[in-house]
Enzyme design. Structure first.
Site, PDB file in Angstrom:
ATOM      1  N   TYR A 102      -2.911 -12.635   3.130  1.00  0.00           N
ATOM      2  CA  TYR A 102      -2.567 -12.395   1.722  1.00  0.00           C
ATOM      3  C   TYR A 102      -1.376 -13.241   1.253  1.00  0.00           C
ATOM      4  O   TYR A 102      -1.513 -14.172   0.471  1.00  0.00           O
ATOM      5  CB  TYR A 102      -2.227 -10.912   1.506  1.00  0.00           C
ATOM      6  CG  TYR A 102      -3.392  -9.975   1.694  1.00  0.00           C
ATOM      7  CD1 TYR A 102      -4.299  -9.764   0.656  1.00  0.00           C
ATOM      8  CD2 TYR A 102      -3.588  -9.299   2.887  1.00  0.00           C
ATOM      9  CE1 TYR A 102      -5.363  -8.893   0.804  1.00  0.00           C
ATOM     10  CE2 TYR A 102      -4.654  -8.421   3.048  1.00  0.00           C
ATOM     11  CZ  TYR A 102      -5.532  -8.225   2.007  1.00  0.00           C
ATOM     12  OH  TYR A 102      -6.581  -7.365   2.161  1.00  0.00           O
ATOM     13  N   LYS A 140       0.815  -1.213   0.000  1.00  0.00           N
ATOM     14  CA  LYS A 140       0.000   0.000   0.000  1.00  0.00           C
ATOM     15  C   LYS A 140       0.855   1.272   0.000  1.00  0.00           C
ATOM     16  O   LYS A 140       0.372   2.331  -0.408  1.00  0.00           O
ATOM     17  CB  LYS A 140      -0.986  -0.011   1.175  1.00  0.00           C
ATOM     18  CG  LYS A 140      -1.876  -1.250   1.258  1.00  0.00           C
ATOM     19  CD  LYS A 140      -2.530  -1.587  -0.064  1.00  0.00           C
ATOM     20  CE  LYS A 140      -3.469  -2.785  -0.072  1.00  0.00           C
ATOM     21  NZ  LYS A 140      -2.955  -4.061   0.418  1.00  0.00           N
ATOM     22  N   TYR A 180     -12.150 -14.458   2.843  1.00  0.00           N
ATOM     23  CA  TYR A 180     -11.163 -13.437   3.187  1.00  0.00           C
ATOM     24  C   TYR A 180     -10.783 -13.533   4.666  1.00  0.00           C
ATOM     25  O   TYR A 180     -11.657 -13.580   5.536  1.00  0.00           O
ATOM     26  CB  TYR A 180     -11.734 -12.040   2.896  1.00  0.00           C
ATOM     27  CG  TYR A 180     -10.815 -10.919   3.329  1.00  0.00           C
ATOM     28  CD1 TYR A 180      -9.720 -10.555   2.547  1.00  0.00           C
ATOM     29  CD2 TYR A 180     -11.016 -10.253   4.533  1.00  0.00           C
ATOM     30  CE1 TYR A 180      -8.855  -9.554   2.959  1.00  0.00           C
ATOM     31  CE2 TYR A 180     -10.158  -9.243   4.948  1.00  0.00           C
ATOM     32  CZ  TYR A 180      -9.083  -8.900   4.154  1.00  0.00           C
ATOM     33  OH  TYR A 180      -8.228  -7.915   4.564  1.00  0.00           O
TER      34      TYR A 180
HETATM   35  C1  PLP Z   1      -3.688  -5.361   0.173  1.00  0.00           C
HETATM   36  C2  PLP Z   1      -2.721  -6.490   0.198  1.00  0.00           C
HETATM   37  C3  PLP Z   1      -2.578  -7.361  -0.900  1.00  0.00           C
HETATM   38  C4  PLP Z   1      -3.464  -7.318  -2.101  1.00  0.00           C
HETATM   39  O1  PLP Z   1      -3.237  -6.222  -2.919  1.00  0.00           O
HETATM   40  P1  PLP Z   1      -4.415  -5.683  -3.832  1.00  0.00           P
HETATM   41  O2  PLP Z   1      -3.841  -4.552  -4.555  1.00  0.00           O
HETATM   42  O3  PLP Z   1      -5.521  -5.310  -2.884  1.00  0.00           O
HETATM   43  O4  PLP Z   1      -4.843  -6.795  -4.724  1.00  0.00           O
HETATM   44  C5  PLP Z   1      -1.597  -8.328  -0.857  1.00  0.00           C
HETATM   45  N1  PLP Z   1      -0.813  -8.464   0.228  1.00  0.00           N
HETATM   46  C6  PLP Z   1      -0.932  -7.676   1.306  1.00  0.00           C
HETATM   47  C7  PLP Z   1      -0.054  -7.919   2.456  1.00  0.00           C
HETATM   48  C8  PLP Z   1      -1.887  -6.658   1.331  1.00  0.00           C
HETATM   49  O5  PLP Z   1      -2.001  -5.885   2.417  1.00  0.00           O
END
Ligand code: PLP
Length: 331
Positions: free
Chosen positions: A289, A49, A263
Site C-alpha cells: 500500500y 484499520k 494487488y
Molecule cells: C488497507 C490499507 C490501505 C488502504 O485503505 P483503504 O481504506 O482500504 O482504501 C492503505 N494502507 C495500508 C497499510 C492498508 O492496510
C-alpha cells in the site's frame, strides 16, 4: 463540524497521531513534504484499520455479537488489526484469507501479518487464489449461527459507511493540527484500496468545509474503477452522516498509474519508495500500500506535478508488518 457523540465508538487508537515534516525527503525530491503518522494508531503495530475498527466494533457490540469475521489477502493488515481488536475486547475472530497470485512466497504464508494473526488467537481459513472469499465468509457465517454463535461480518478493509467514520474523525484531527502548527496543506496523498480511508477523509473535509484535494494512489485498480469505488462510498458516508451525497461531486481524484501488475505485486518504484523513506526519514512503509502511494508521490514531485510551492501531506496508513513477508524482493 459533525457531532461525533451520535456515532457509537469504542476507543482503541492512540491519538492524535503525529503530523510531522519530512525535511530530508523534501530536500531529496525538491518538494515540501509532511507526513501524518497513522502507522502509529497503536493497535497491533498500528495502521489505518484501527480508526475504522473503533466504529465497526461498536456496531458489533451493539448487535450483540460474540464473533468477528472478516476477509482479506493472506497478508492483510486489516485482518491483523481486526484479530488484535477482537482479542482486546473478547470477541472470537475468524479470518478468511485469500492467497494472492504473483506475490513472493518464501515468507508469505507464515511470516508478517499472518504470524501476528495467529498470535492474537484468530482462526484462519486460508482459501486459494480466485476462490470467492465473500461467498466463503457468508457460508462460514451461516455455520457459526447454526452452532449458536453471534457472528458479525466486517467487510473487506473495514470499508463501509460505518468504518469510514474513522477517517471522518481523522480529517478533523488533521485540520486541528494544521491550525495548531500554523501550516497550510495544499494536497493530501494516500494509498487507496477498498476506499474507506479516502472516502472517510473526504467526507470529513467536506463536512468541515475544507477544500484540500485528496489524491488516492490506487493499489489495485485503474483510475476510473478506483474513482467509482471511492465516489460510491463517499456518497454513502455523507448520507450516513446526514449530509447531501451530492456534496461528493467533483471531489474524488484517484490515479491508477502506479499499481503495476496487481494487488500485492511490487514494482521497482514501490521498492525504491520503501527504501528512500527508510533511508531519508527512518520511516517504514510497506510493499503493498504505502510503498505504492509514496511511489506515486515521488513521481509527481519529480515530474513537477507537485511544485516546491505546495505543501503535500502523505497519509501513512501503516502496513510495515507486511515487510517481513516480502524478504526476497527487499533484500
Ligand atoms: C488497507 C490499507 C490501505 C488502504 O485503505 P483503504 O481504506 O482500504 O482504501 C492503505 N494502507 C495500508 C497499510 C492498508 O492496510
Amino acid at each position: 463540524m459533525i457531532d461525533f457523540d451520535t456515532f457509537p465508538r469504542m476507543v482503541i487508537s492512540h491519538g492524535p497521531t503525529p503530523l510531522e515534516a519530512m525535511p530530508r525527503l523534501s530536500q531529496a525530491l525538491g518538494c515540501n513534504l509532511f507526513i501524518k503518522r497513522d502507522d502509529c494508531t497503536g493497535l497491533a503495530g498500528g495502521g489505518n484499520k484501527t480508526r475504522k475498527l473503533e466504529y465497526l466494533l461498536a456496531a458489533a457490540r451493539d448487535a450483540g455479537a460474540d464473533t468477528l469475521i472478516t476477509i482479506g489477502g493472506l497478508q492483510s493488515n486489516h485482518a491483523r488489526q481486526t484479530a488484535a481488536a477482537a482479542a482486546k475486547f473478547g470477541f472470537a475472530c475468524e479470518l478468511v484469507l485469500e492467497d494472492v497470485e504473483g506475490t513472493p512466497k518464501q515468507d508469505y504464508y507464515n511470516n508478517g501479518n499472518i504470524l501476528l494473526d495467529k498470535l492474537f488467537g484468530a482462526t484462519i481459513h486460508a482459501v486459494a487464489e480466485g476462490v470467492d472469499s465473500v461467498a466463503f465468509a457468508d457460508q462460514l457465517m451461516a455455520r457459526l449461527i447454526d452452532a449458536g454463535k453471534k457472528p458479525y461480518l466486517i467487510p473487506v478493509g473495514g470499508s463501509n459507511e460505518v468504518g469510514s467514520l474513522g477517517y471522518v474523525r481523522c480529517a478533523n484531527e488533521i485540520l486541528a493540527q494544521i491550525v495548531e502548527q500554523g501550516i497550510t496543506v495544499d494536497q493530501i496523498v494516500l494509498a487507496s484500496g477498498s476506499a474507506g480511508t479516502q472516502a472517510g477523509l473526504l467526507a470529513g473535509l467536506i463536512a468541515a468545509g475544507a477544500d484540500i484535494p485528496v489524491l488516492g494512489i490506487a493499489v489495485s485498480r485503474d483510475t476510473q474503477a478506483q474513482q467509482a469505488l471511492v465516489q460510491a462510498l463517499l456518497e454513502k458516508t455523507l448520507q450516513h452522516m446526514g449530509l447531501d451525497p451530492a456534496l461528493a461531486n467533483g471531489r474524488v481524484i484517484a490515479d491508477g498509474g502506479y499499481y503495476g501488475a496487481g494487488y500485492g505485486i511490487t514494482t521497482p518504484a514501490t521498492i525504491e519508495a520503501v527504501k528512500m523513506s527508510a533511508e531519508q526519514e527512518g520511516v517504514l512503509l510497506d510493499p503493498v500500500y504505502t510503498g505504492k502511494g509514496m511511489a506515486g508521490l515521488i513521481d509527481k514531485c519529480r515530474t513537477g506535478a507537485f511544485s516546491a510551492k505546495q505543501n503535500v501531506l502523505f497519509l501513512h496508513t501503516g502496513g510495515s508488518q507486511g515487510l517481513f513477508a516480502y524478504r526476497e524482493v527487499l533484500s
